[in-house]
Design an enzyme around this catalytic site. Structure first.
Site, PDB file in Angstrom:
ATOM      1  N   ASP A   1      45.626  35.436  23.469  1.00  0.00           N
ATOM      2  CA  ASP A   1      45.993  35.257  24.877  1.00  0.00           C
ATOM      3  C   ASP A   1      45.371  34.001  25.477  1.00  0.00           C
ATOM      4  O   ASP A   1      44.982  33.996  26.633  1.00  0.00           O
ATOM      5  CB  ASP A   1      45.544  36.501  25.655  1.00  0.00           C
TER       6      ASP A   1
ATOM      7  N   GLY B   1      43.883  41.912  38.542  1.00  0.00           N
ATOM      8  CA  GLY B   1      45.056  42.121  37.699  1.00  0.00           C
ATOM      9  C   GLY B   1      45.394  43.588  37.605  1.00  0.00           C
ATOM     10  O   GLY B   1      44.527  44.449  37.759  1.00  0.00           O
TER      11      GLY B   1
ATOM     12  N   GLY C   1      45.991  50.031  33.304  1.00  0.00           N
ATOM     13  CA  GLY C   1      44.811  50.022  34.167  1.00  0.00           C
ATOM     14  C   GLY C   1      44.787  48.808  35.066  1.00  0.00           C
ATOM     15  O   GLY C   1      45.808  48.195  35.338  1.00  0.00           O
ATOM     16  N   LYS C   2      43.577  48.471  35.539  1.00  0.00           N
ATOM     17  CA  LYS C   2      43.462  47.344  36.469  1.00  0.00           C
ATOM     18  C   LYS C   2      42.143  46.620  36.234  1.00  0.00           C
ATOM     19  O   LYS C   2      41.225  47.157  35.606  1.00  0.00           O
ATOM     20  CB  LYS C   2      43.547  47.842  37.909  1.00  0.00           C
TER      21      LYS C   2
END
Length: 501
Positions: free
Chosen positions: A295, A178, A183-184
């Site tokens: 989420d 993602g 960020g990642k």
């Protein structure tokens, strides 16, 4: 215009604003603000009260009496946040940014004049300073100093110190899971053990802008101390000179989405098993950690090697396209959004029970409860459409899903003060012994065909086919872990879940 950071302060998670539990909670400042919608990015006027306990609550109308104050539309805390000034997308804007778990959350406001913005900034800073002093007075004694060369934070007694400092060199980087504004997330393999983890890499500058020094990484501590069988555990956290790295479990029994896609629908018994484990985890987050997960969706549910649920924390704040006319009005996963989120009535714990309703509906009915490719139509369905069920669904399952998918969060199953207990007592879960759920005494209805924690048969083939390079060419951006004196912002940001790798 450049963003200007005013302050960074520790305190409560943003997700649950503090409440008036004591009589001496005072209103520090009140007035009208324009709040930008988190998902549908329009500006809405809200009347906000800032209290000296950090509570920051907003109403559609100015509350006239105590009764009206009891049901705000927006309810969160200004503690443990960065406060930034910016002139975009509108003049006199300020943004409250907060790290909740490992996800960066933002709220955006604007006022009419620079003077008004300054007044709000000063008021928030005054409250922040008070909270900071309180925290310093009550904070646990910690030995070790910021210049301690070990770079390790003093842990609670139950946690061993890392024997060595973890660095980025200890992992192989396999697949981008993602990417977002801050960020990642990358699937990594620990070289020493062959185990798979998800590494979330956040840019430091978004959490500490300019030269402000973080007082503490409270959320990092919250993560470290969270122990629940169905929540993704944090294995390590460490830093480079420009990034914070969280290394989290990556369960290898496959995503629930993968298994449901293959089988199209789960039996009610199988859905009950997964639902019970999810309820157990959310109950822990709400009651023990005062955190709303926010989420819950099928993609965030994985199975471990034995077939138990793992709720992941790999989320990243999604990036909008551009400010101005081309800006997409929406970011995120719209199919799972609760009505109160769409209407920007800042939400409490009941939003998680809506999410549970959506994922359990998908499991038992084989489709989403509300779906349209057109976002505008989808939003209308979520807000207005009555829920429909296949004829094959049993009465208890219908009753549970109807309760969880109530539009009004105050009427929703789990929406009252009993929270998870209300769901646990529903007749759909009549035969469930909740302590047995927590202790993993229930036999999983499906056991993934994996032989060990390093078996990758449920991973995308491309996950393991090739390594990816994440080190930028620029030498300055080396991913090496750097000496403690070169990282003054996060002097004690280092953690290992056990003394060994």
């Amino acid at each position: 215009a450049r963003e200007e950071t005013l302050i960074i302060i520790p305190g409560l998670p943003l997700s649950l604003g503090a409440t008036d539990t004591m009589n001496d909670v005072a209103i520090v400042k009140e007035g009208w603000l324009h709040k930008r919608g988190e998902y549908i990015k329009t500006w809405r006027p809200r009347y906000f009260l800032l209290k000296n306990d950090g509570t920051f609550i907003g109403y559609k109308e100015r509350p006239q009496d105590v009764d009206q104050r009891e049901s705000p539309l927006n309810n969160f805390s200004v503690a443990q946040c960065q406060l930034m000034k910016t002139e975009r997308p509108r003049p006199n804007t300020f943004i409250i940014r907060c790290l909740q778990w490992t996800t960066v959350i933002e709220r955006t406001f604007h006022v009419e004049t620079p003077e008004e913005r300054e007044e709000w900034a000063t008021a928030i800073q005054t409250v922040a300073d008070g909270l900071k002093r309180q925290e310093e007075e009550t904070m646990d004694f910690r030995s070790g100093s910021p210049s301690d060369n070990s770079g390790a934070e003093e842990m609670e007694v139950s946690l061993a110190k890392p024997k060595h400092r973890v660095t980025m060199n200890e992992f192989e980087y396999l697949k981008l899971l993602g990417k977002g504004t801050f960020g990642k997330v990358i699937l990594v393999k620990e070289k020493a053990t062959g185990r798979y983890y998800a590494m979330k890499i956040l840019k430091k500058e978004v959490i500490v802008a300019k030269d402000e020094v973080a007082h503490t990484l409270t959320e990092n501590r919250v993560l470290q101390n969270s122990r629940h069988p169905f929540l993704t555990a944090l294995k390590y956290s460490f830093q480079t000179h420009d990034r914070l790295c969280f290394v989290m479990e990556y369960a290898n029994g496959g995503e629930l989405f993968f298994h449901l896609s293959r089988e199209r629908v789960f039996s009610e018994d199988r859905a009950r098993f997964y639902g019970a484990e999810i309820v157990s985890a959310l109950d822990y987050l709400h009651s023990e950690k005062n955190v709303v997960y926010r989420d819950l969706k099928l993609e965030n549910l994985m199975l471990d090697k034995d077939g138990h649920i793992k709720i992941t924390d790999f989320g990243l704040c999604k990036e909008g396209i551009k400010d101005g006319a081309t800006m997409k009005t929406f970011c995120g996963t719209p199919e799972y959004l609760a009505p109160e989120v769409l209407e920007d009535n800042d939400y409490g714990r009941a939003v998680d029970w809506w999410g549970l309703g959506v994922v359990m509906y998908e499991m038992m009915c084989g489709r989403l409860p509300f779906y349209n490719q057109d976002h505008e139509k989808l939003f209308e369905l979520i807000l207005m459409e009555e829920i429909r069920f296949p004829r094959t669904l049993g009465p208890e399952a219908k009753s549970l899903l109807s309760g969880l998918l109530k539009k009004d969060p105050t009427q929703r199953l789990g929406g009252g003060s009993e929270d998870a207990k209300e769901i646990m007592q529903h007749r759909f879960f009549a035969n469930i012994v909740w302590q047995d759920v927590y202790e993993k005494k229930l036999s999983p209805p499906f056991k993934p065909q994996v032989t060990s924690e390093t078996d990758t048969r449920y991973f995308d083939e491309e996950f393991t086919a090739q390594m990816i390079t994440i080190t930028p060419p620029d030498q300055d951006d080396s991913m090496e872990c750097v000496d403690s004196e070169r990282r003054p912002h996060f002097p004690q940001f280092s953690y290992s879940a056990s003394g060994t790798a």
